[in-house]
Design an enzyme around this catalytic site. Structure first.
Site, PDB file in Angstrom:
ATOM      1  N   GLY A  47       0.767  -1.237   0.000  1.00 26.35           N
ATOM      2  CA  GLY A  47       0.000   0.000   0.000  1.00 26.35           C
ATOM      3  C   GLY A  47       0.796   1.282   0.000  1.00 26.35           C
ATOM      4  N   GLU A 102       4.103   5.402   5.785  1.00 24.41           N
ATOM      5  CA  GLU A 102       2.896   4.593   5.926  1.00 24.41           C
ATOM      6  C   GLU A 102       1.781   5.182   5.069  1.00 24.41           C
ATOM      7  OE1 GLU A 102       1.698   1.826   6.409  1.00 24.41           O
ATOM      8  OE2 GLU A 102       1.275   1.533   8.521  1.00 24.41           O
ATOM      9  N   ASP A 103       0.984   4.314   4.462  1.00 20.83           N
ATOM     10  CA  ASP A 103      -0.109   4.807   3.628  1.00 20.83           C
ATOM     11  C   ASP A 103      -1.265   5.330   4.464  1.00 20.83           C
ATOM     12  OD1 ASP A 103      -0.834   2.260   4.517  1.00 20.83           O
ATOM     13  OD2 ASP A 103      -1.393   1.516   2.540  1.00 20.83           O
ATOM     14  N   ASP A 106      -4.825   3.455  10.600  1.00 15.67           N
ATOM     15  CA  ASP A 106      -6.207   3.077  10.893  1.00 15.67           C
ATOM     16  C   ASP A 106      -6.298   2.756  12.385  1.00 15.67           C
ATOM     17  OD1 ASP A 106      -8.798   2.063  10.887  1.00 15.67           O
ATOM     18  OD2 ASP A 106      -8.517   0.888   9.080  1.00 15.67           O
ATOM     19  N   LYS A 134      -6.844   8.064   9.872  1.00 10.78           N
ATOM     20  CA  LYS A 134      -8.288   7.988  10.064  1.00 10.78           C
ATOM     21  C   LYS A 134      -8.672   8.584  11.413  1.00 10.78           C
ATOM     22  CE  LYS A 134      -9.888   4.167   7.251  1.00 10.78           C
ATOM     23  NZ  LYS A 134     -10.635   2.906   7.263  1.00 10.78           N
ATOM     24  N   ARG A 168      -5.599   0.171  -6.290  1.00  3.99           N
ATOM     25  CA  ARG A 168      -4.315   0.797  -5.942  1.00  3.99           C
ATOM     26  C   ARG A 168      -3.891   1.835  -6.975  1.00  3.99           C
ATOM     27  NH1 ARG A 168      -1.863  -1.961  -1.756  1.00  3.99           N
ATOM     28  NH2 ARG A 168      -2.238  -4.202  -1.632  1.00  3.99           N
TER      29      ARG A 168
END
Length: 182
Positions: A47, A102-103, A106, A134, A168
């Site tokens: 990711g 980091e993408d 969460d 998030k 993606r």
């Protein structure tokens, strides 16, 4: 694929602009490390690979790129709660300045595990650059020195983020329609 999005959160242009700002901040903050070999950017595959590649191109310092592959999702929409390292770093990071690219942050479960693991290798410094964070109440307390955007607690895809290995390659970031993953 765009038809599977309920809403576009961040356009290609907005992402490029913010990643550029993050790269300039890293360049400024780590300018003194240029003589020490620069920094090591670590991406969690798959990711964050697109984000890290774009971020690396915006950092005007020596940058070494390395990759980890971890799993906590499989093909599901929710984390399984178990983090497994599938591919470890090939670089030695002891005494080096490391930034985890980091993408999306969460729950923070995967990143918490990863930071603990990398910290045990004794880097000179260890920071996080996350494209998305998030807004979730139960999220682990993780200090992200470099933050792209905050996003809602929805299923997010595009710009490296996927659902079952799809989406993606979207140049934007959006909310996946619930009927796609339910």
């Amino acid at each position: 694929m765009h038809n599977d999005l309920a809403e576009v959160l961040f356009t290609e242009e907005e992402i490029a602009g913010r990643v550029g700002e993050m790269g300039r901040a890293i360049t400024r903050d780590y300018a003194c490390t240029a003589d020490e070999g620069g920094i090591v950017l670590v991406s969690v595959l798959r990711g964050a690979a697109i984000f890290m590649a774009d971020l690396a191109r915006r950092i005007e310092l020596p940058v070494e790129m390395d990759y980890l592959a971890v799993s906590s999702y499989g093909n599901g929409a929710k984390s399984s709660g178990v983090v497994r390292i599938l591919k470890d770093l090939t670089s030695e990071i002891e005494g080096r300045h490391v930034i985890v690219a980091e993408d999306i942050l969460d729950s923070g479960l995967t990143l918490t595990y990863l930071l603990k693991n990398l910290s045990s290798r004794h880097p000179a410094s260890l920071e996080v650059a996350t494209l998305l964070r998030k807004k979730t109440p139960a999220q682990a307390k993780i200090d992200c020195k470099y933050l792209g955007f905050e996003c809602p607690d929805d299923f997010i895809v595009g710009y490296g983020l996927d659902y079952a290995e799809r989406y993606r390659n979207l140049p934007c970031i959006g909310i996946l329609k619930p009927e796609i993953y339910q």
